[in-house]
Write an enzyme that holds these catalytic residues in place. Structure first.
Site, PDB file in Angstrom:
ATOM      1  N   ASP A  41     -11.324   3.172  -8.450  1.00 33.34           N
ATOM      2  CA  ASP A  41     -12.751   3.160  -8.873  1.00 33.34           C
ATOM      3  C   ASP A  41     -13.410   2.242  -7.608  1.00 33.34           C
ATOM      4  OD1 ASP A  41     -12.431   3.995 -11.611  1.00 33.34           O
ATOM      5  OD2 ASP A  41     -11.156   2.282 -11.901  1.00 33.34           O
ATOM      6  N   ASP A  43     -12.924  -0.897  -2.100  1.00 32.50           N
ATOM      7  CA  ASP A  43     -14.350  -1.470  -2.061  1.00 32.50           C
ATOM      8  C   ASP A  43     -14.558  -2.716  -2.503  1.00 32.50           C
ATOM      9  OD1 ASP A  43     -15.531  -0.938  -5.194  1.00 32.50           O
ATOM     10  OD2 ASP A  43     -13.363  -0.760  -4.597  1.00 32.50           O
ATOM     11  N   ASP A  58      -7.574   2.393  -3.417  1.00 32.09           N
ATOM     12  CA  ASP A  58      -7.934   1.724  -4.627  1.00 32.09           C
ATOM     13  C   ASP A  58      -8.699   3.076  -5.207  1.00 32.09           C
ATOM     14  OD1 ASP A  58      -9.009  -0.050  -6.685  1.00 32.09           O
ATOM     15  OD2 ASP A  58     -11.081   0.218  -5.737  1.00 32.09           O
TER      16      ASP A  58
END
Length: 200
Positions: A16, A170, A14
């Site tokens: 961001d 995250d 991922d």
């Protein structure tokens, strides 16, 4: 931030909050763009919705708050503010360690709910754009996280079986998507938890 046990033939990241510590500036951009239309987006909800595409976020806020924000206009404004704030973004050091350690030995992909423009800008700012063989971004798949489509698409583009991929994520929705794709995952803690880890 150790890898799960096993042998992996590809790393999927991922962007961001995982490669780029960009969630705080994304939130500022959302606050400014949405505030111009009288929409409310609490920070807790912003993080809970990590992994959703911007279009899906605006549509859901419209539905929840009885608004009629023009999706494309608000999204363009959010992206504009994000680009203005982007020079302040930093990388997540523990993730960059994995990128630098494995670069050249296994292929990498970025799998993001953000636009290709936004991801490219973030990775360029961090000097990491050339590390990635494949990018799968918002608008390039039908079903957003927690659906596994984006991760499965990246695995196909890299020519690697899903069970041989490890995902760095995250957001809870992203971790759910990785599990649904049959992939191992590394959870990247939020900034306040990373600070505790590094101080131990």
């Amino acid at each position: 931030m150790p890898l799960p046990e096993g042998e992996f033939d590809a790393y999927l990241f991922d962007c961001d909050g995982t490669i780029a510590d960009s969630m705080p500036i994304h939130y500022k951009a959302w606050q400014q763009a949405l505030g111009e239309w009288g929409a409310d987006f609490p920070e807790e909800l912003f993080y809970a919705w990590g992994g959703r595409t911007p279009v899906a976020v605006i549509q859901e806020l419209n539905a929840r708050q009885g608004l009629a924000m023009p999706v494309d206009v608000v999204n363009e404004r959010r992206e504009q503010v994000f680009q203005e704030l982007l020079p302040t973004v930093a990388a997540v050091p523990e993730v960059v360690e994995h990128i630098e350690a494995a670069y050249g030995t296994v292929p990498f992909a970025v799998v993001s709910g953000s636009s290709r423009e936004s991801v490219t800008a973030s990775l360029t700012t961090l000097g990491l754009l050339d590390r990635f063989d494949v990018m799968v971004c918002a608008g390039e798949y039908l079903n957003g996280k927690p659906d596994p489509e984006c991760f499965l698409t990246a695995a196909t583009l890299l020519g690697v079986a899903p069970e041989r991929c490890v995902v760095f994520e995250d957001a809870e929705l992203g971790l759910q998507a990785a599990a649904a794709a049959g992939m191992a995952a590394v959870r990247v803690p939020p900034p306040w938890q990373r600070g505790q880890l590094s101080s131990r």
